[in-house]
Scaffold this motif. Structure first.
Motif, PDB file in Angstrom:
ATOM      1  N   LEU A   1      -5.158   3.506   2.122  1.00  0.00           N
ATOM      2  CA  LEU A   1      -6.330   3.034   1.391  1.00  0.00           C
ATOM      3  C   LEU A   1      -6.000   2.531  -0.008  1.00  0.00           C
ATOM      4  CD1 LEU A   1      -8.855   5.872   2.363  1.00  0.00           C
ATOM      5  CD2 LEU A   1      -8.390   3.723   3.554  1.00  0.00           C
ATOM      6  N   GLY A   2      -4.763   2.762  -0.445  1.00  0.00           N
ATOM      7  CA  GLY A   2      -4.390   2.312  -1.777  1.00  0.00           C
ATOM      8  C   GLY A   2      -5.012   3.115  -2.897  1.00  0.00           C
TER       9      GLY A   2
ATOM     10  N   ARG B   1      -0.567   1.127   7.822  1.00  0.00           N
ATOM     11  CA  ARG B   1      -0.536  -0.078   6.986  1.00  0.00           C
ATOM     12  C   ARG B   1       0.851  -0.325   6.397  1.00  0.00           C
ATOM     13  NH1 ARG B   1      -4.673  -2.764   5.063  1.00  0.00           N
ATOM     14  NH2 ARG B   1      -6.136  -1.042   5.377  1.00  0.00           N
TER      15      ARG B   1
ATOM     16  N   HIS C   1      -2.813  -6.291   2.813  1.00  0.00           N
ATOM     17  CA  HIS C   1      -2.048  -5.051   2.659  1.00  0.00           C
ATOM     18  C   HIS C   1      -1.779  -4.753   1.186  1.00  0.00           C
ATOM     19  CE1 HIS C   1      -1.682  -4.612   6.876  1.00  0.00           C
ATOM     20  NE2 HIS C   1      -0.761  -5.546   7.071  1.00  0.00           N
TER      21      HIS C   1
ATOM     22  N   HIS D   1      -4.539  -3.416  -0.775  1.00  0.00           N
ATOM     23  CA  HIS D   1      -4.684  -1.970  -0.544  1.00  0.00           C
ATOM     24  C   HIS D   1      -3.468  -1.206  -1.061  1.00  0.00           C
ATOM     25  CE1 HIS D   1      -7.900  -3.137   2.318  1.00  0.00           C
ATOM     26  NE2 HIS D   1      -8.366  -1.944   2.009  1.00  0.00           N
TER      27      HIS D   1
ATOM     28  N   VAL E   1     -11.332  -6.251  -2.708  1.00  0.00           N
ATOM     29  CA  VAL E   1     -11.272  -5.220  -1.661  1.00  0.00           C
ATOM     30  C   VAL E   1     -11.908  -3.952  -2.191  1.00  0.00           C
ATOM     31  CG1 VAL E   1      -9.772  -3.837  -0.190  1.00  0.00           C
ATOM     32  CG2 VAL E   1      -9.152  -6.199  -0.733  1.00  0.00           C
TER      33      VAL E   1
END
Length: 746
Positions: free
Chosen positions: A506-507, A659, A687, A690, A744
């Motif tokens: 999810l970053g 991911r 990607h 995130h 995002v």
């Protein structure tokens, strides 16, 4: 030899016990134990003065005694003189300088150079008469401690546990203090479910108090060792139920009055022998001497005492007398969660197995403890026929868990899991078996895990298995639901796995480090949380020094045969510290499905690319349904055999996965398939938005194959640096027209 607070107790400091009148016979010149300090000698003279009929008693150094003798007038007083310290110059060991004016009638010398056997007169002439007098005094019905059952005080057992009379008195005094604390009602009794009306002053209770006293007395004696490192080694040796004394500990222990050392012969003195031989006393000694856990740098470790009522009851049962084998094993399993307790826990497991060699609960707990510690003895613990004959589902599952870690034993592991389920395995074991079938055979296990969560909604481990598999399959939505449920239900390591999921998938970085620190604190018996914390501070905080500290902690916790952790550490040192020694030392170690990727990565980085490629391809062939092995095979083959590499890349791109792994696959697609680059860049942008990171470290090898005139070469180089954490995300700002950022939601 200086005394240490708590290690020597003058007679006036005895809290509950004063020696009764007794008669002792002492020669004109006698030798005290060679480990006696001035305080010890003072206490002995205070004890002996009335026993021999002396009118005066005093303790002097040799220097003080010679000065006083030169100044004194001849006396007729009956002087009991104690002398300590270095002998006067020119006086041979055992020789006694004349003191004609002081003219002591009795002289007791504490000489460190004299053999311990020279103090053997204490036992028949002082120790035993004191014992007899105490025994008679304690039987007096008018004794003030009669209501405590003082007549049951094990005086004879204390005599056997002690080498000299002061130690004997301290043991009895400590035992009385302990029995007073636990014979009277107190708050602890409610948690232990003990009936307050019980007097608890029977002989067995007094024996237990003597065990406490012996453990405390030995701990106090070890405090005499001035070197902190040697003192800790001595504590650890006795806390583990020592079976031998390391040579470097012999002299410090002899000087502390713990062992007798003469020539090459080393013998435990009675107190140390009692603590070592009596397993209950060994446990008590361990509890008394256990130090606080090491704090994590930059994150102070906050610990709380063991207050869990279930554990306290279990401890109470084990320490009180005659526990069952299963109770001993349960206590050992809890103790083993702290690495410092491993040796003691193993000795308890051994005791439990001697009591009940075929008890499935004992075997199961021991197996699970070894598995949790990554201890290879788990594989040798039991024969398949013995396990199968028990029909115990959890023991069958433990056997399956051991086999599952071996590349060539997957079919046998599956069979044991099936037997466990057939015999009524727990929901957690059923979930574990489902996750294994996906990992080992690629079976679609997620529907079964969903069904188990519906059937057993209060099982945190079932939710955790579901969350982990959903993450492995790239199902972020499902994992985002299942992980919080596992955390709420307090599944083991759930907070740690959820934190890593939030970071990787999810970053999200907020709260991740705090959660990982908490995981390290909550599970000090395993290297996993510390190694995950090291990865976070390395790749997210870009702090190599802190990462090295956490890696050192993880390595200190790993079992010597835990090569998975060792290989991850070797990769860290090779990539960030330029040190290849760790990896080279591991190359001849056993290869498992958990180490083959890391081993191959190391081989790739040190130039052994064909051997590394073979390892990647082997694992991808064994697990073609998993994204990570296929991506790693594609990495290697695209540079060594492009046609084979393209086939592995096609397979990797078609598979769901985390991911961080899919980001690497998309990068390979952008580099090696120019015709698909546009779509690959779109996925890479998502990607990176995130905050995806790549951990393999060899992306630059692929950038190097791009033509110098490829217009996207600078962009792909910048993407590689950001993915690898080797450059800030601002590097991508220069390519906003070709690689525009996206909004995002976090």
């Amino acid at each position: 030899m200086a005394s240490t607070a708590g290690s020597t107790v003058p007679l006036a400091s005895l809290r509950y016990l004063q020696p009764p009148p007794f008669r002792a016979v002492v020669d004109r010149v006698s030798f005290a134990p060679c480990f006696y300090s001035r305080d010890d000698l003072q206490g002995l003279l205070a004890l002996l003065k009335p026993a021999v009929g002396a009118t005066h008693a005093m303790v002097l150094s040799w220097e003080e005694a010679l000065v006083l003798d030169a100044l004194a007038e001849p006396r007729t007083a009956r002087l009991l003189l104690g002398v300590f310290g270095d002998r006067p110059p020119g006086v041979a060991p055992g020789a006694v300088p004349a003191l004609p004016k002081l003219a002591p009638e009795w002289m007791i010398i504490a000489d460190p150079a004299m053999p311990l056997g020279e103090s053997g007169w204490l036992t028949p002439r002082v120790h035993r008469p004191l014992h007899d007098a105490l025994l008679a005094a304690l039987q007096d019905e008018d004794h003030p401690l009669a209501g405590l059952g003082i007549g049951n005080l094990p005086v004879r057992r204390a005599l056997e546990c002690s080498f000299e009379p002061l130690e004997f008195l301290r043991l009895l005094d400590r035992a009385i203090g302990h029995r007073l604390r636990f014979a009277l009602p107190n708050a602890d009794l409610e948690e232990l479910d003990v009936d307050r009306s019980m007097a608890r002053t029977a002989r067995v209770d007094w024996l237990r108090s003597l065990s406490h006293a012996a453990a405390e007395e030995l701990a106090a004696r070890l405090e005499r060792i001035p070197d902190g490192a040697l003192r800790k080694r001595a504590r650890d040796a006795f806390a583990g139920g020592t079976k031998g004394i390391p040579r470097e500990l012999e002299r410090p222990l002899a000087e502390a009055g713990v062992i007798h050392q003469e020539d090459d012969v080393v013998e435990l003195l009675p107190l140390a022998r009692f603590v070592s031989d009596d397993w209950t006393t060994t446990l008590l000694f361990h509890e008394i001497t256990a130090g606080p856990p090491v704090a994590i740098p930059d994150a102070p470790l906050v610990t709380e005492p063991l207050t869990d009522p279930t554990f306290r009851r279990l401890r109470h049962t084990v320490l009180r007398g005659a526990p069952t084998a299963a109770e001993i094993a349960a206590y050992a399993e809890e103790l083993a969660k702290d690495p410092a307790n491993a040796e003691l826990a193993d000795s308890l497991f051994a005791r439990a197995r001697r009591i009940a060699p075929a008890d499935p609960e004992v075997l199961r707990r021991y197996a699970k403890s070894l598995i949790a510690r990554n201890d290879p003895r788990a594989a040798e613990l039991f024969e398949d026929s013995v396990v199968a004959a028990t029909a115990d589902p959890e023991l069958l599952a433990a056997r399956a868990q051991v086999l599952a870690r071996q590349l060539d034993q997957r079919d046998r592991a599956k069979a044991f899991y099936e037997q466990a389920i057939a015999h009524g395995a727990s929901p957690e074991t059923r979930a574990e078996a489902a996750a294994f079938r996906w990992e080992a055979f690629g079976e679609d296990a997620l529907p079964e895990l969903r069904a188990l969560c519906t059937e057993f909604p209060d099982s945190g481990m079932v939710w955790l298995y579901r969350a982990s598999l959903a993450e492995a399959l790239g199902d972020v939505s499902e994992a985002s639901v299942a992980y919080p449920k596992a955390v709420t239900l307090d599944a083991l390591h759930a907070e740690m796995h959820f934190a890593m999921f939030r970071w990787n998938e999810l970053g999200i970085t907020n709260g991740v480090e705090e959660a990982l620190v908490a995981a390290v604190q909550a599970a000090p018996w395993t290297p996993i949380p510390a190694s995950q914390l090291a990865s976070f501070v390395l790749f997210e905080r870009r702090n190599v020094d802190r990462a090295a500290v956490f890696w050192d902690r993880a390595m200190a916790l790993r079992h010597p045969d835990d090569f998975h952790t060792a290989w991850r550490y070797a990769l860290f040192r090779q990539r960030f510290l330029g040190d290849e020694r760790r990896g080279n030392e591991l190359l001849d170690k056993p290869v498992t499905d958990r180490t083959i990727v890391h081993r191959s990565l190391f081989l790739w980085r040190v130039g052994k690319r064909e051997e590394a490629r073979d390892g990647f391809v082997k694992l991808a062939t064994l697990r073609p349904w998993a994204c990570l092995p296929c991506v790693r095979a594609a990495h290697a083959q695209l540079l060594l055999d492009p046609d084979a590499g393209q086939r592995w890349l096609t397979k990797a791109l078609a598979l769901p996965g985390p991911r961080v792994i899919r980001a690497e696959a998309r990068f390979l697609q952008a580099v090696h398939r120019p015709e698909e680059r546009e779509n690959a860049l779109k996925e890479l942008r998502l990607h990176l938005d995130h905050r995806a990171r790549a951990f393999s470290g060899d992306l630059m090898d692929h950038v190097a194959v791009l033509a110098d005139d490829d217009p996207d070469r600078p962009l792909l180089l910048a993407i590689a640096k950001v993915l690898l954490g080797e450059g800030p995300e601002s590097l991508l700002d220069a390519f906003s027209d070709r690689f525009p950022p996206r909004d995002v939601e976090p």
